[in-house]
Scaffold this motif. Structure first.
Motif, PDB file in Angstrom:
ATOM      1  N   UNK A   1       0.826  -1.208   0.000  1.00 52.03           N
ATOM      2  CA  UNK A   1       0.000   0.000   0.000  1.00 52.03           C
ATOM      3  C   UNK A   1       0.858   1.255   0.000  1.00 52.03           C
ATOM      4  N   UNK A   2       1.966   1.227   0.726  1.00 53.72           N
ATOM      5  CA  UNK A   2       2.870   2.374   0.754  1.00 53.72           C
ATOM      6  C   UNK A   2       3.494   2.635  -0.598  1.00 53.72           C
ATOM      7  N   UNK A   3       3.875   1.580  -1.314  1.00 59.95           N
ATOM      8  CA  UNK A   3       4.425   1.739  -2.660  1.00 59.95           C
ATOM      9  C   UNK A   3       3.424   2.407  -3.589  1.00 59.95           C
ATOM     10  N   UNK A   4       2.188   1.935  -3.553  1.00 59.97           N
ATOM     11  CA  UNK A   4       1.154   2.511  -4.415  1.00 59.97           C
ATOM     12  C   UNK A   4       0.889   3.960  -4.022  1.00 59.97           C
ATOM     13  N   UNK A   5       0.915   4.241  -2.724  1.00 61.31           N
ATOM     14  CA  UNK A   5       0.681   5.594  -2.235  1.00 61.31           C
ATOM     15  C   UNK A   5       1.751   6.553  -2.766  1.00 61.31           C
ATOM     16  N   UNK A   6       3.001   6.125  -2.737  1.00 60.34           N
ATOM     17  CA  UNK A   6       4.090   6.950  -3.268  1.00 60.34           C
ATOM     18  C   UNK A   6       3.891   7.213  -4.750  1.00 60.34           C
ATOM     19  N   UNK A   7       3.493   6.168  -5.499  1.00 59.38           N
ATOM     20  CA  UNK A   7       3.261   6.325  -6.934  1.00 59.38           C
ATOM     21  C   UNK A   7       2.137   7.327  -7.197  1.00 59.38           C
ATOM     22  N   UNK A   8       1.091   7.268  -6.410  1.00 58.19           N
ATOM     23  CA  UNK A   8      -0.027   8.192  -6.592  1.00 58.19           C
ATOM     24  C   UNK A   8       0.377   9.632  -6.277  1.00 58.19           C
ATOM     25  N   UNK A   9       1.071   9.829  -5.178  1.00 55.52           N
ATOM     26  CA  UNK A   9       1.427  11.178  -4.764  1.00 55.52           C
ATOM     27  C   UNK A   9       2.441  11.826  -5.687  1.00 55.52           C
TER      28      UNK A   9
END
Length: 604
Positions: A109-117
């Motif tokens: 989830x953290x990886x995806x969050x970084x990609x989104x931000x």
């Protein structure tokens, strides 16, 4: 997407073979065009240059240096790599690496969050907690991962297929127009590979994303291109040998397929609480680094300074205790006073009573002056030694291994596992991701650790000295503070002290303030002397050495870890060793430079 938009190319690429002896492919030219929703399959034997061309297109080879390297080393001349100018650079291309690459310091989830931000097309989006969680949930479910079950997992906890799906979720989150896929099915069983392929096909159809696909699995490629279903591929594999369906191994081939884009996904703002994404931004990584660098290093620093403080204070106190000047002084007094007494008395022989009285008086004077002098010398020596010299040096040499080696290993591991390349494709500077939070944390941790260690060593002297008969604990602390908090010989500070702060007498408030900010020395009009006076003040000098030493250590670690862009895991230990050794040597050299600077103060 309108028919006109589908016909407008996203990328036009052409590379020419300029040196048949060096070029990895035998084709005279390799050219293709990527349209929205299309898929170009680069097929060919291993070593044919597919990944090299893909890395160039993905921007992982510097444009100028990359072109020179391709031309001189590999005999490849990139004649055209033209992007649709209406597409911003940050939205053009992402990459799914041959080695599944995720940031191992974060959860899925953290990886995806970084990609989104860090998605360029979403720079103006305000991510509320609800919207962020909902989007992460949708993206993970899009690639076939369970939000609650898989979102909190670390990359090391994922199977090969799950890791590929998570990596794909990052690329979907970035809304890239082109995704380069380097062997996305390698190492996966057929069913899992087809599942990933179906997600790619759906991404191409529904989002209009163009794919540049490198794969040695032609049957699975057909699924991505929409030429075969899962059932057909499984049947084909069971009936036909893999060799009969392989591509021509003599050249680099390309295939272009256009597909219609479907409707976008619906957003669902109803979500369960998602796993933690702590560590996804610089502030969070900074907090983690401060805790890591300070808390885990503190026992090492304290134990080292405990040993050093005990050894140096005991040795210094013992030497001072053994120093006895009484006999030497009495011998000098007897030799120098005897002629004077003879001159005043007129006697050839000096009365022994006179000699005895003089010796008793001299001994009394020595007993009153020598012990306090020894106590002052002991406190002054401890302060100068630990505050100005060995305190920052010992800490820096310890942290060169503890923090410098740790940071070099972290960055080198990211380099060898393509995590830095992943950050680049996500539009994040690898240096900004790792160096800035770590460097800022080290600037806080190092001075605090140095002060903690130095304070412990100096406090030990307060108890060791009296054990050897050198002063008292209270007197030692007073002498110690006087040696550390020496007054600054600046005109403004002196004027401020003489006029008792803001009580400026007949002067105006402005005159008083102006007088206070006069940083020239009391003994010189040179601002260079003023700078030396300030920087070599014990407290400032102590802090400055810690920060400079730590900057050197982190700089050496950064350069060592990123020096080789093609670093392999085997080379990580060498990077750590190089970082620690070179960092320590440069710290020792810079300590000599600081000593020379300190001498400039002492010369006045």
């Amino acid at each position: 997407m309108s028919p006109e938009a589908r016909k407008k190319p996203i990328l036009q690429f052409r590379a020419r073979n300029t040196n048949p002896l060096k070029c990895p492919f035998v084709n005279s030219t390799v050219c293709f065009t990527l349209y929205p929703g299309s898929c170009v399959h680069l097929a060919g034997p291993s070593g044919a240059g597919k990944t090299t061309l893909a890395n160039y297109i993905a921007g992982l080879l510097p444009r100028r240096q990359g072109i020179k390297m391709l031309r001189k080393t590999l005999g490849i001349d990139v004649e055209e790599c033209t992007w649709d100018e209406s597409i911003p650079k940050g939205e053009r291309v992402g990459m799914l690496f041959q080695q599944t690459t995720l940031l191992d310091s974060l959860t899925v989830a953290g990886n995806v969050c970084v990609a989104l931000e860090n998605c360029p097309s979403k720079n103006n989006v305000r991510w509320s907690e609800a919207k962020m969680q909902s989007t992460i949930k949708r993206l993970l479910e899009t690639v076939g991962l369970d939000y609650l079950r898989d979102g909190s997992k670390r990359p090391s906890e994922l199977s090969g297929g799950m890791a590929r799906r998570a990596s794909l979720a990052l690329q979907i989150a970035q809304d890239k127009r082109v995704i380069v896929l380097d062997e996305p099915f390698a190492g996966l069983d057929l069913v899992t590979a087809i599942g990933v392929a179906k997600e790619l096909e759906r991404l191409r159809k529904e989002k209009g994303t163009a794919l540049l696909l490198i794969s040695h699995e032609p049957e699975v490629v057909d699924v991505v291109m929409g030429k075969a279903s899962k059932t057909e591929v499984l049947k084909r594999v069971s009936d036909v040998s893999r060799s009969s369906s392989s591509v021509d191994d003599s050249s680099l081939s390309t295939t272009v397929t256009l597909e219609r884009r479907g409707s976008d996904y619906d957003y669902d703002n109803r979500y369960p609480k998602h796993p933690s994404t702590f560590g996804k931004d610089g502030r969070q990584r900074f907090i983690l680094k401060v805790l890591d660098y300070f808390l885990y290093s503190l026992p090492l620093i304290l134990l080292t300074f405990l040993a050093a403080g005990l050894a140096i204070s005991m040795l210094s106190a013992d030497i001072l205790r053994r120093v006895d000047v009484t006999d030497t002084v009495l011998s000098i007094v007897g030799r120098e006073i005897k002629p004077i007494i003879q001159m005043f008395t007129g006697e050839d022989e000096v009365n022994p009573m006179y000699t005895m009285m003089i010796n008793m008086k001299v001994k009394g004077m020595l007993n009153q002056t020598v012990p306090p002098a020894k106590a002052t010398l002991f406190a002054l020596g401890m302060a100068k030694l630990f505050v100005l010299e060995i305190g920052p040096l010992i800490t820096a040499l310890l942290l060169s291994g503890r923090i410098g080696g740790s940071y070099a290993g972290e960055v080198a591991t990211m380099q060898s596992t393509s995590q830095n390349k992943l950050l680049t494709t996500l539009g994040i500077s690898p240096v900004m991701w790792t160096l800035l939070p770590s460097l800022a944390a080290s600037w806080i941790a190092s001075p605090l650790l140095t002060m903690a260690g130095t304070g412990l060593a100096l406090e030990i002297g307060a108890y060791i000295g009296p054990l050897y008969g050198i002063g008292s604990t209270d007197r030692y602390r007073i002498e110690l503070w006087d040696a550390i908090a020496v007054p600054l010989r600046l005109r403004g500070v002196t004027s401020w002290s003489e006029n008792e702060g803001w009580e400026h007498g007949g002067r105006t408030l402005l005159e008083t303030v102006y007088s206070f900010i006069d940083i020239r020395c009391t003994f010189s009009d040179s601002y260079v002397d003023a700078l030396i006076e300030i920087t070599t003040h014990p407290i400032c000098f102590h802090w400055m050495k810690s920060v400079v030493f730590m900057s050197i250590i982190m700089g050496v670690a950064e350069i060592s870890a990123r020096h080789d862009p093609d670093l392999t895991p085997r080379g990580v230990p060498k990077v750590i060793t190089t970082s620690v050794v070179m960092g320590s040597l440069l710290v020792i050299f810079s300590d000599w430079a600081f000593s020379q600077l300190l001498l400039k103060r002492q010369s006045h």
